[in-house]
Motif scaffolding. Structure first.
Motif, mmCIF file in Angstrom:
data_model
loop_
_atom_site.group_PDB
_atom_site.id
_atom_site.type_symbol
_atom_site.label_atom_id
_atom_site.label_comp_id
_atom_site.label_asym_id
_atom_site.label_seq_id
_atom_site.Cartn_x
_atom_site.Cartn_y
_atom_site.Cartn_z
ATOM 1 N N CYS A 90 0.816 -1.223 0.000
ATOM 2 C CA CYS A 90 0.000 0.000 0.000
ATOM 3 C C CYS A 90 0.850 1.274 0.000
ATOM 4 O O CYS A 90 0.330 2.363 0.307
ATOM 5 C CB CYS A 90 -0.939 0.003 1.206
ATOM 6 S SG CYS A 90 -2.173 -1.305 1.205
ATOM 7 N N CYS A 93 -0.355 3.959 -2.561
ATOM 8 C CA CYS A 93 -1.608 4.587 -2.122
ATOM 9 C C CYS A 93 -1.366 5.591 -1.004
ATOM 10 O O CYS A 93 -1.949 6.679 -0.977
ATOM 11 C CB CYS A 93 -2.600 3.520 -1.665
ATOM 12 S SG CYS A 93 -3.234 2.450 -2.984
ATOM 13 N N CYS A 107 -5.143 -1.690 -2.929
ATOM 14 C CA CYS A 107 -3.924 -2.468 -2.706
ATOM 15 C C CYS A 107 -4.302 -3.790 -2.053
ATOM 16 O O CYS A 107 -5.352 -3.907 -1.406
ATOM 17 C CB CYS A 107 -2.914 -1.709 -1.853
ATOM 18 S SG CYS A 107 -3.538 -1.160 -0.238
#
Length: 366
Positions: A90, A93, A107
């Motif tokens: 992640c 993001c 993710c």
């Protein structure tokens, strides 16, 4: 020189005289004001103190052991998906997503469960370094509006400032608590040994307190169509959709009575906290664990940025027992108090045995 005698009755007589007389400051002659209430003061002796210490120790230690064993039997798994590490799934993001982002970022976080989770499994989201206990943050809400009051819906409390109005319309729900609603979407998949992905069913109702759901939070009445009820209001600044779009497929979980929203509105006391997100109900076949050991995947729709306040996000899977979630503190506290009392009882017993007879002999006259 002549001595004068003081008489309280004379003072009372003077005090009860004409308008110019000085009022007596003497308290009323009652048992309470004169401190004559009956009282009981225990006389502490070795015969009463020592058994009390030993009894507390013998009672508290087994209770503490039972609580500690029960807490240790609760299974819990926690995974951080903030995306601070550049190798985290992640990471992109967390670096690129903000409150102003229009497109969603997703993710996938793989993890492994080493042991099975039986019975109902509770799925939580956790936040760190988020101070929901700040005084202005806690006050930034309108309980009348959340309870369905129509006048408060169009004219919210001034406590909601600066999240009271937007685009010359009142915000529903207003306030900083509602504006910062946690809106990540979490989905769980079991990776079968043959490579197929099995969706884990997550129950989104039954996660809020009954009193919150049925007493404190209500939708404004008058129309079952919530889009019409809220048409003269504006959504919170950081929300991507209006309150009547939180769960349009379920009228009993939409608007102000949406359980994700209700859970978030109950503020946490500490900056690191967890809140119930979903429930994974146990299988009808009791022989099959709710979550078998193996590989899993957490699919995250990353909507909640935490970099601005150096926060962290995590997902927790946990079972519960009759005493609630995993918390060894209570068991350790009982064992500690019981052990200290038992130790003091032994020390005082030795002192009494060694010096008690000497003091008794010293009191006997020749």
């Amino acid at each position: 020189m002549m001595a004068s005698s003081y008489n309280a009755k004379d003072e009372d007589a003077v005090g009860s005289g004409g308008p110019g007389a000085v009022k007596s400051k003497k308290p009323d002659n009652t048992a309470f004001k004169q401190q004559r209430l009956p009282a009981w003061q225990p006389i502490l002796t070795a015969g009463t103190v020592l058994p009390a210490f030993f009894m507390i120790g013998l009672i508290f230690i087994p209770i503490g052991i039972g609580l500690l064993v029960t807490s240790n039997n609760i299974k819990e798994f926690e995974i951080d998906y903030t995306g601070v590490d550049m190798f985290s799934p992640c990471f992109n993001c967390s670096q690129n997503y903000s409150w102003n982002s229009t497109s969603a970022c997703t993710c996938s976080v793989p993890f492994t469960l080493d042991q099975p989770f039986e019975s109902n499994v509770f799925m939580y989201y956790g936040l760190s370094n988020f101070y929901q206990n700040h005084r202005r943050y806690v006050k930034s809400r309108d309980d009348s509006q959340l309870n369905g009051d129509k006048s408060s819906l169009l004219n919210p409390s001034k406590e909601c400032e600066p999240y009271r109005t937007s685009d010359k319309k009142s915000i529903a729900p207003c306030g900083a608590i509602a504006n910062s609603l946690f809106n990540d979407t979490l989905e769980l998949f079991y990776i079968h040994p043959n490579g197929s992905r099995i969706t884990i069913h997550l129950v989104k109702t039954g996660i809020a307190w009954w009193t919150d759901k049925h007493v404190k939070f209500r939708n404004p009445g008058g129309n079952n169509n919530l889009s019409i009820v809220f048409q003269e209001t504006s959504k919170p600044v950081n929300w991507h959709k209006a309150v009547y779009e939180l769960d349009p497929s379920d009228p009993e979980n939409n608007g102000f009575i949406n359980e994700d929203f209700i859970v978030w509105m109950r503020t946490a006391a500490l900056p690191t906290f967890r809140k119930l997100y979903r429930i994974i109900q146990k299988k009808k076949d009791n022989m099959t664990p709710t979550l078998p050991p193996g590989n899993y995947s957490l699919e995250v729709t990353y909507n909640y940025p935490v970099r601005s306040f150096d926060g962290r996000k995590r997902m927790i899977l946990s079972t519960i027992s009759w005493m609630g979630g995993k918390n060894p503190f209570l068991g350790i506290a009982y064992i500690t108090v019981g052990s200290v009392c038992f130790f003091l009882g032994v020390v005082l017993l030795i002192i009494h045995h060694k010096y008690g007879n000497r003091n008794n002999n010293a009191d006997i006259p020749n």
